[in-house]
Design a protein around this motif. Structure first.
Motif, PDB file in Angstrom:
ATOM      1  N   UNK A   1      -7.518 -13.455 -13.013  1.00  0.00           N
ATOM      2  CA  UNK A   1      -6.775 -13.477 -14.270  1.00  0.00           C
ATOM      3  C   UNK A   1      -6.356 -12.062 -14.669  1.00  0.00           C
ATOM      4  N   UNK A   2      -7.288 -11.115 -14.559  1.00  0.00           N
ATOM      5  CA  UNK A   2      -6.968  -9.728 -14.893  1.00  0.00           C
ATOM      6  C   UNK A   2      -5.926  -9.153 -13.945  1.00  0.00           C
ATOM      7  N   UNK A   3      -6.094  -9.432 -12.658  1.00  0.00           N
ATOM      8  CA  UNK A   3      -5.147  -8.904 -11.687  1.00  0.00           C
ATOM      9  C   UNK A   3      -3.738  -9.421 -11.913  1.00  0.00           C
ATOM     10  N   UNK A   4      -3.636 -10.688 -12.318  1.00  0.00           N
ATOM     11  CA  UNK A   4      -2.317 -11.294 -12.534  1.00  0.00           C
ATOM     12  C   UNK A   4      -1.553 -10.595 -13.640  1.00  0.00           C
ATOM     13  N   UNK A   5      -2.267 -10.139 -14.684  1.00  0.00           N
ATOM     14  CA  UNK A   5      -1.545  -9.484 -15.777  1.00  0.00           C
ATOM     15  C   UNK A   5      -1.632  -7.963 -15.741  1.00  0.00           C
ATOM     16  N   UNK A   6      -2.476  -7.410 -14.856  1.00  0.00           N
ATOM     17  CA  UNK A   6      -2.692  -5.973 -14.910  1.00  0.00           C
ATOM     18  C   UNK A   6      -2.436  -5.173 -13.660  1.00  0.00           C
ATOM     19  N   UNK A   7      -2.343  -5.808 -12.492  1.00  0.00           N
ATOM     20  CA  UNK A   7      -2.101  -5.022 -11.279  1.00  0.00           C
ATOM     21  C   UNK A   7      -0.643  -4.560 -11.270  1.00  0.00           C
ATOM     22  N   UNK A   8      -0.384  -3.257 -11.136  1.00  0.00           N
ATOM     23  CA  UNK A   8       0.976  -2.739 -11.283  1.00  0.00           C
ATOM     24  C   UNK A   8       1.813  -2.755 -10.009  1.00  0.00           C
ATOM     25  N   UNK A   9       1.276  -3.348  -8.935  1.00  0.00           N
ATOM     26  CA  UNK A   9       1.950  -3.279  -7.639  1.00  0.00           C
ATOM     27  C   UNK A   9       2.321  -4.658  -7.107  1.00  0.00           C
ATOM     28  N   UNK A  10       2.629  -5.574  -8.040  1.00  0.00           N
ATOM     29  CA  UNK A  10       2.988  -6.924  -7.621  1.00  0.00           C
ATOM     30  C   UNK A  10       4.474  -7.216  -7.762  1.00  0.00           C
ATOM     31  N   UNK A  11       5.241  -6.223  -8.151  1.00  0.00           N
ATOM     32  CA  UNK A  11       6.694  -6.371  -8.254  1.00  0.00           C
ATOM     33  C   UNK A  11       7.338  -5.058  -7.835  1.00  0.00           C
ATOM     34  N   UNK A  12       8.502  -5.164  -7.184  1.00  0.00           N
ATOM     35  CA  UNK A  12       9.208  -3.963  -6.730  1.00  0.00           C
ATOM     36  C   UNK A  12       9.762  -3.184  -7.918  1.00  0.00           C
ATOM     37  N   UNK A  13       9.909  -1.883  -7.737  1.00  0.00           N
ATOM     38  CA  UNK A  13      10.483  -0.995  -8.745  1.00  0.00           C
ATOM     39  C   UNK A  13      11.729  -0.370  -8.145  1.00  0.00           C
ATOM     40  N   UNK A  14      12.858  -0.520  -8.843  1.00  0.00           N
ATOM     41  CA  UNK A  14      14.144  -0.122  -8.265  1.00  0.00           C
ATOM     42  C   UNK A  14      14.476   1.346  -8.478  1.00  0.00           C
TER      43      UNK A  14
END
Length: 299
Positions: free
Chosen positions: A208-221
């Motif tokens: 649950x924490x990782x789903x809302x807090x891990x900063x490396x689950x979406x690309x940054x353009x």
């Protein structure tokens, strides 16, 4: 420049805007260096710090949106500010800066030119098991803050339902203080007893924490520089290396990693300042004047 601060606590009194040194002498030096370089600097407290409700600690979207939204607020106060801006943050703020980079459209006419994440918080799914197994009582502060952030987003979870009775009492006292103020009380706790959760419970909460807090689950353009001290005992260098790898794997086009041998969690701020300013200049920032790294006493 939108500066994103690291962990100061979750009580209203811990808001950096309420502290003479922004919550840390190292942060004062960092912001001074940015100001001397010619940047206008904004610094959000994040939701729940100095405002009603519990601080949503390590809830990435909340923190990232705050880092973005204060840029919009600054332009309303000072319409003459430039339209290019940068997100820069340390620790909790490094995580916040990366989430800000995932929501640049919130700034309307302004454009995010680049992001610097210094020792960013990550791997939230591993935080509680790691603290429990560490047998280092001071590490419980991060666990308590993280559980407070969880309870702010999921009201079905409370500190008293997740912690042993003595630990819950200490946690509630700690949450009313700022970082380091409650470490003496933590010294009387055993990490195993303070977090009496089964492996399955720890796994579910971690997910649950990782789903809302891990900063490396979406690309940054936009361009990203990730900075890490090699001797950091709060954010493991291996975690930060994995963040960089994950961002690259997701297609982030310009993710650069720099590590600093011998630098601890706070020391890396001073050691990396010249490289940080050079990175900003490369991506349309100010031309840096002669730069000298500054020293931080904390590790």
């Amino acid at each position: 420049m939108s500066w994103a601060h690291g962990t100061t606590g979750v009580a209203d009194s811990c808001a950096p805007s309420q502290r003479a040194n922004l919550g840390s002498d190292a942060y004062t030096e960092e912001v001074r260096a940015l100001l001397r370089a010619g940047y206008a600097v904004t610094a959000s407290d994040y939701p729940g710090l100095g405002t009603p409700g519990m601080h949503t600690y390590l809830v990435g979207a909340d923190e990232g949106n705050a880092v973005v939204d204060i840029v919009t607020a600054a332009h309303q106060l000072l319409p003459g500010l430039g339209n290019l801006w940068f997100a820069v943050g340390h620790s909790q703020g490094g995580q916040a800066a990366l989430f800000a980079a995932q929501a640049p459209r919130r700034t309307g006419a302004t454009r995010l030119a680049g992001t610097v994440a210094i020792a960013p918080a990550s791997h939230l799914e591993a935080m509680l098991p790691g603290v429990k197994a560490s047998h280092v009582p001071s590490e419980l502060s991060f666990a308590f803050y993280a559980l407070a952030g969880l309870s702010a987003t999921d009201t079905s979870r409370t500190l008293r339902s997740l912690l042993g009775a003595p630990a819950a009492d200490v946690a509630l006292r700690l949450l009313a203080q700022c970082q380091a103020d409650g470490y003496q009380a933590l010294g009387r706790l055993d990490t195993e007893q303070a977090l009496p959760l089964s492996t399955g419970q720890l796994s579910r909460i971690g997910e649950q924490m990782g789903a809302y807090g891990d900063p490396d689950r979406a690309a940054i353009s936009t361009p990203v520089l990730v900075i890490q001290g090699q001797d950091d005992h709060d954010v493991p260098p291996a975690w930060t290396a994995a963040v960089v790898q994950n961002l690259r794997r997701l297609g982030s086009p310009a993710t650069i990693a720099r590590t600093y041998p011998g630098a601890g969690h706070d020391q890396v701020l001073g050691q990396s300042i010249c490289d940080l300013l050079a990175f900003l200049n490369t991506h349309a920032g100010r031309t840096p004047a002669p730069c000298t790294p500054f020293r931080t006493d904390a590790g």
